[in-house]
Design an enzyme around this catalytic site. Sequence first.
Site, mmCIF file in Angstrom:
data_model
loop_
_atom_site.group_PDB
_atom_site.id
_atom_site.type_symbol
_atom_site.label_atom_id
_atom_site.label_comp_id
_atom_site.label_asym_id
_atom_site.label_seq_id
_atom_site.Cartn_x
_atom_site.Cartn_y
_atom_site.Cartn_z
ATOM 1 N N GLU A 1 1.138 -0.486 -5.159
ATOM 2 C CA GLU A 1 0.236 0.634 -5.403
ATOM 3 C C GLU A 1 1.111 1.881 -5.388
ATOM 4 O O GLU A 1 1.374 2.454 -4.332
ATOM 5 C CB GLU A 1 -0.860 0.734 -4.327
ATOM 6 C CG GLU A 1 -1.858 1.841 -4.626
ATOM 7 C CD GLU A 1 -2.480 2.461 -3.394
ATOM 8 O OE1 GLU A 1 -3.477 3.184 -3.540
ATOM 9 O OE2 GLU A 1 -1.969 2.252 -2.284
ATOM 10 N N ASP B 1 0.824 -1.203 0.000
ATOM 11 C CA ASP B 1 0.000 0.000 0.000
ATOM 12 C C ASP B 1 0.862 1.258 0.000
ATOM 13 O O ASP B 1 1.914 1.311 0.642
ATOM 14 C CB ASP B 1 -0.901 -0.018 1.251
ATOM 15 C CG ASP B 1 -1.780 1.199 1.359
ATOM 16 O OD1 ASP B 1 -2.607 1.405 0.461
ATOM 17 O OD2 ASP B 1 -1.637 1.951 2.344
#
EC number: 2.4.1.18
Length: 727
Positions: free
Chosen positions: A458, A405
Site C-alpha cells: 500500500e 501497510d
Amino acid sequence: MSVLPDRQVINQLISGHYGDPFSILGMHETSQGLQICALLPDAREVWLVETENGRRIAQLTLEDPRGFFIAQLTRRKKSFRYQFAVTWQENPQIIEDPYRFGPLLQDIDSWLLAEGTHLRPYERLGAHLMSLDGVSGVSFAVWAPNAQRVSVVGDFNFWDGRRHPMRLRRENGIWELFLPGIEAGQLYKFEIIDCHGQVRLKADPYAFEAQMRPETASLISPLPDVVKSSAARQKANDLCSPVSIYEVHLGSWRRHTDNNFWLSYRELADQLVEYVKYMGFTHVELLPINEHPFDGSWGYQPLGLYAPTRRYGTPEDFKAFVAKFHQAGINVILDWVPGHFPSDEHGLSTFDGTALYEYADPREGYHQDWNTLIYNYGRNEVRNYLAGNAFYWMERFGIDALRIDAVASMIYRDYSRAEGQWVPNYYGGRENLEAIAFLRYTNKTIGVERPGSVTMAEESTDFPGVTLPPDIGGLGFNYKWNMGWMHDTLNYMQCDPVHRKYHHNLMTFGMLYAYTENFILPLSHDEVVHGKRSILDRMPGDAWQKFANLRAYYAFMWAHPGKKLLFMGCEFAQGREWNFETSLDWHLLDDENGWHSGVQRLVRDLNHCYRQYAPLYEWDYQPAGFEWLVVDDHENSVFAFLRRDAEGHELIAISNFTPVPRYHYRVGIPQGGHYREVLNSDSAFYCGSNLGNQGGIDSHHVRSHNHEHSLLLTLPPLATIYLLREN
C-alpha cells in the site's frame, strides 16, 4: 580461604539488582570443592539431591533469612546433576535448579541475530517449550542490551522478579534462562531493571500467544508447526492468474445477533470460507490479526506481532481457520504493519530504558498522525525482528501473501512532516534508506525462502520501482495498490452524469501508467470510513441511479487491467459507512429481488466471469493485453476497450456512464465475427432495466474507430457490458 559471595553481592541478588546471577547461583567448582547457592524466598529447608541416585547429599545453610541458601562440598571437585528438596510449609518438594543449566544460545544463532540475518529469530528468542538434559520446561530469551537486570515473572514465581533473574549474553545483549517445569498456557512477562534503574514489566516481543486487552501478559504457547505451500496456491498468486480479493475485518464481518459478540476463528472458518467461495473470490485479505491493545485501530497498531489476537480464539484456531480457506482453494493474505507500533507501557516502547526498537529522535521515531512510534530500521536486531515476523506468518500459518501497510510512511523521512520536523538521510535526501533496505531484504528473502508467496504494497506516492526486483533497484514487492486509479475513478463516479464529460480523463488516465507497476485496483476499508461515505452513497442520482452507477462501475473495474480488491459489505452495496463495532447489514439481503441482492449477484458473476475468461487477467501487465476502442467520446461518456490473452482470445468491455440509452452505437473492432454478451450490469437479474443486445451480435464490415470491422450496439443506461468474440 573463604569462597563465600561478598555480602554486598548477596544483598544485590536478594533485592533483585544483580545482573549476573549465574556467577553466584547454581553449582560452582572452587579451590575448596563444590559450592552450591540458591535463592529460594519462603523456603524453610533445602537439601541437595544427587539426580542419578536420588540421595540427599547435603543440607544447604540459610545464609540470609530472605532466602539465600548455600552449601560447601569439600570432598567433591567435579560438578554433577542435582536437584533441590525444598520444604516450603510442610511437605518437601523436589525441584530442578534453573541455574545448573549452561548457556542456551548457540554461537551461530548469536552471530546471525546480532547481524540481523537470522531467518527464523522466533525459534531462538521468546519462550520455547523444550527438554534440556532430560528436563522439561521452557527456555526464555529476550533482547535488552542496556538493562541492568532481566527476570522472568509469572504465576509460577508469584510475579516476583527476584526469583528468576536471567543470564546476560554480553556479545549480543540477549538475556536467557531455562525454567524447568513450566507448561503451556502459563502467563509470563519480563521484569526489566532498565539502564536508569527503573523497573519495567514488559510483554514478550516474540510471544506466540498473548492475553486479550485489557490484560497484557504473554502466554506460553508452542511454536506452530511448519505449513508447506502447494503448487496450486503458488500459482494462484501469479501475475498471470486471476486475483480477486475480498478484504475482511474479522471482528465486524458478522457477529452473534443475541449479544453482538465476535465470531470465533472456528465459526468464521465455517461461515466466512463458505461465503467467499460462493462469491467467487480467489483470495481473502484479513485486516491485521496480530494482538493489539486498541480495538479502534482495527489491528493497525499491533504490539504482539507474533501472536494472533485472542479476540477470536487461540493460535491453533487461527491456523485451522487458514487451513479451511486452503481446503476451499482460497489463498489468504494478511495485512502486516512493520511501519510503527503503539507506545503502551507493556510493549516495545523504551524497552530497556533506551529507544531500543524505535528511533531515539522524535523527528524520526514518533508518528504524529497516529501517536505511535516508528521502528528503527537501522538496527540489525529490529530488522531481524520484523523480517523474521513476515516469514513466521508464511511458514508457520501458511499465509500466502502479506499486504504491507503504509509503505510511504516508512520510505519517506518527511512523510506528513513540516519543514524542520524531519531528519535528512546520510546524503541529505528525504528517503529513509534504512527502511528501503529492510523492505528489499524482506521481499527478497521471502522470494527465495518461500517461493510463490508474495507481498503487496500500500504505497500512495509515485516512488519508482515498487514492484521491480531489488537487484535492479526496486523494492521487490510483487504487487502495488493503485491508489491513483481508485481516487480518479471514484471522483469521476461521484460526478453527476451530466458533468462527467468534463472529467472524462479521470477514467482513462490510469492506462498511461498502468504498466509501470504490477497494480491491484483497491476499493478498501479506507474508502468507507471517516466521513467518506459508502461506495453506494457516493453515487449520484436517485436510488435506481445509485445502484445502476455502482453496478456499471464494478463491471468497469473488473474488466480494467489490474487485480481486484473489494472490502466486505461493498459486494452488496451496504449503504452506511463501515463500523468496526457491529456486523455488516446482512438484513439488506433479505429481499432476494432487492437492489442489494442484485449487486451481490453481479459481484458474484463478475468474479466467475473474471476467472473463466483469461483475457480479463492473463495479460494484466502486458500492453498487448489491452486496447482502447473508444477513448474520446466525452459527450456520451462512453468507454470501450478490448482485453486479450496469450492465445488471442478477446473480450470487449463497453461502459455507458449516462442514464441515456445509446441505440445503434457503433464501435470499431480489430476482428470481425460473432460477439456473445457474457455480462450486462443492466440485466434484470441484477435489478437493472434489462436493455441489451439479445445475448449477442454479429459484426459488420463497416470501418469505424480505425478498424475495418465494427459492432452496432445498444448501450443500456448507466451500465457496462462484456462481449466475448467466439471463434
